[in-house]
Structures are given as C-alpha cells and as structure tokens.
Design a protein around this motif. Sequence first.
Motif, short mmCIF file in Angstrom:
data_model
loop_
_atom_site.label_atom_id
_atom_site.label_comp_id
_atom_site.label_asym_id
_atom_site.label_seq_id
_atom_site.Cartn_x
_atom_site.Cartn_y
_atom_site.Cartn_z
N TRP A 1 0.83 -1.21 0.00
CA TRP A 1 0.00 0.00 0.00
C TRP A 1 0.87 1.26 0.00
O TRP A 1 0.62 2.21 -0.74
CB TRP A 1 -0.94 -0.02 1.21
N MET A 2 1.91 1.28 0.84
CA MET A 2 2.81 2.43 0.92
C MET A 2 3.52 2.68 -0.40
O MET A 2 3.73 3.83 -0.80
CB MET A 2 3.82 2.23 2.05
N VAL B 1 0.56 9.91 5.27
CA VAL B 1 0.41 10.70 6.51
C VAL B 1 -1.07 10.90 6.85
O VAL B 1 -1.45 10.92 8.03
CB VAL B 1 1.14 12.05 6.39
N ALA B 2 -1.91 11.01 5.83
CA ALA B 2 -3.34 11.20 6.06
C ALA B 2 -3.97 10.04 6.82
O ALA B 2 -5.01 10.20 7.48
CB ALA B 2 -4.06 11.40 4.73
N LYS C 1 2.38 19.09 10.16
CA LYS C 1 2.07 18.03 9.20
C LYS C 1 2.86 18.14 7.91
O LYS C 1 3.31 17.13 7.36
CB LYS C 1 0.56 18.02 8.91
N GLN C 2 3.06 19.37 7.41
CA GLN C 2 3.77 19.53 6.14
C GLN C 2 5.24 19.09 6.26
O GLN C 2 5.77 18.46 5.35
CB GLN C 2 3.70 20.99 5.66
N THR C 3 5.87 19.40 7.38
CA THR C 3 7.25 18.95 7.59
C THR C 3 7.29 17.44 7.71
O THR C 3 8.21 16.78 7.19
CB THR C 3 7.84 19.59 8.86
N TYR C 4 6.29 16.88 8.36
CA TYR C 4 6.24 15.43 8.52
C TYR C 4 6.06 14.75 7.17
O TYR C 4 6.66 13.70 6.90
CB TYR C 4 5.11 15.05 9.47
N ILE C 5 5.25 15.33 6.32
CA ILE C 5 5.06 14.78 4.96
C ILE C 5 6.39 14.79 4.21
O ILE C 5 6.75 13.81 3.53
CB ILE C 5 3.99 15.58 4.19
N LYS C 6 7.16 15.87 4.36
CA LYS C 6 8.48 15.94 3.73
C LYS C 6 9.40 14.85 4.28
O LYS C 6 10.19 14.24 3.55
CB LYS C 6 9.13 17.31 3.95
#
Length: 334
Positions: free
Chosen positions: A248-249, A258-259, A270-275
Amino acid sequence: MRKYLLAAATALSLTTAAHAADSVRMSVGSYNLNNLPFPVAESLGFYKEEGLDVTTENFAQGGSKVLQALVAGSTDVAVGFYDHTIQMQSQGKHVVGFVQLARNSGLVLAGKNDTDFDPAKPETIKGKNVGITSPGSSSDFFIRYYLKQHGLTDNDISIIGVGSGAAAVAALQQGKIDLLVNYDPAATIVVERGLGKILIDARSDEGAKAVYGGIYPTSVLYASQDYINEHPEVIQKVTNATVKALHWMKDHSAEEIVAQLPDDFVSGDKQTYIKAVENAKAIFSQDGRFTPADLEVPLAVLRSFNESVGKATIDLNTTYTNKFVEAAGHSAEN
C-alpha cells in the motif's frame, strides 16, 4: 426444550470461539519513520482484517527497550532493528526476524549550523556530546562504528540517550547535545526549522555504503523462535497484514500515507512530517523479504566493536526467515 437451549448455547459458544480474534502483543521502539509500515498497517485496519486483536506498546526510548520486553516475555512481537537478532544470538538467545520493514539505515548525523565537526576530519568529533535514541540501539551502533573506523574510541565523546522525534530535536536545539544521530522525522525537522544541518546521511544507498560499506537493513518484525514455533498462524497473520501495508505504501504518496496516521503519531507540523516521509520512502522494503547478502553488513558493524558478537560464531541463516513473507505473497496472488 432445555436440551435444545443448551445445545444452541453450546453451538453459539463454539461459533463465537471459532471467530474470536487472535490476541498478540506488539511493541515498537519508537515512532521513527523506519518503523512506519507498522502504524500504517494498524491505522488501515489490516491486522484487524486478518483476525488479530493487537495490543500495542510504544517504548519511546528506543529499540533496546523493546528487545528487553521481548526477552522478558512481556511482548510477543517486536518492531525493532535487525541487528538485535545478531546481538541476541551472541548471548545464546534465539530471536528471528520474519518481515523486513526498512531495507536501509535511515540514520543521519546532524549538527547545529555553526558546528565545528567536519566529517572529512573525524578527529574534530572529540569532546562532543552526541545524542542517540538509547544505549544499545542502532543509533548507538552507528556512532561507535564511525569512531572505530577512524581510529577513535567512545572515550573521545560523550554518548547521551535523547529518544527520537521531537524529544531528539529539542535536545539539539537546547544545546544538551552537540551532534545528533537519529532518523526521520527528526532529521527533516532539524533542517526544515533551520536548527541545523545533516553532516552524514545514510538514508540513501550511497550514504549507507559510505558509512557502513553496504546496505544496512534496519526495522523488522521479530519474535523469539519459541513464539514462532508455538504460534505460526499468528505470525502468518501479522505478516500478511504488514506485507499488505508495504504494498500500500509503495502505491501511495507521502501525503496519502500521513493522512492515514493518527494525529499523535505525527511529530511537528504536518507539512514537515510529509516531507520527512517523502525523504524516507526509499528505505522501505517493497515486499518484506530479507536479502541474505545485506545481512552481512550489520554483522560486520557489530563485530567491529561488540566484544560478545566478535567472539561468537554467528549463523545469519537462523536470524531471519522469509517463509512467512513468501506465504503472504502466494496468498496475495491467489
């Protein structure tokens, strides 16, 4: 009538028992991104779909605490690092990896922007306070191996356990440590917030080869050989769900990954975590299989400074199995 009711109750009891979920205790060393496939599988309900009732414990201090819990029998399956299976074999304990989550290190060594440590001049690390997740963890092995490779010893620095994620970043920001050996999301947070810079980066294959001399498998699911022998059906279900999460990943973006995570899992904004997830995607296994040649690398690293591993005869073939992953693959194809 009474006999009929008793028979019906017995049948209902047997039916319920037949459909009862298998209980399994799973512990994770930290929510660094090397371990990400585990919470993804949990959040997407893949363990539940397999008929598992998972009790999760998070030891934020690092993987060595999870290893202690496994050996003590207070957890069934550990989400930890492969090199612990080698460590345990040198101590006469049989711990076996059965799904590989992260095929590469994911570790970085970071410092503040004004640090005078220069990796091209290893001696400049002398006198530094170096933060790791916890003593006996793979971040600990990383820095000890670096010292050994350059003719230095752990007496030349101070090694301090600072955990992972936000706690590790805070330790660097507050000046409790001079250098930090850690994973994403901490690595990306340090850079994105302008708190420091990456000095040694083992997230890429090239970086790992420069640090270790090869690919360094890290996060795996492991259990004692006794537990695997006694509960093969539980191990297979855990494997099925985890391999499904890896697939899936592979097919979804960092933002989509992340969602799916609970808010308390996400470190920082959240945006930094997505990066951070985007930066870490290359380290994840795509199918959960172990590659035997890669396992020689952590063995060489441990032998270089770990006296018990150095003295022991290690049989790598007994530190892992691909049997359950291969069965999961066949099941997915059918």
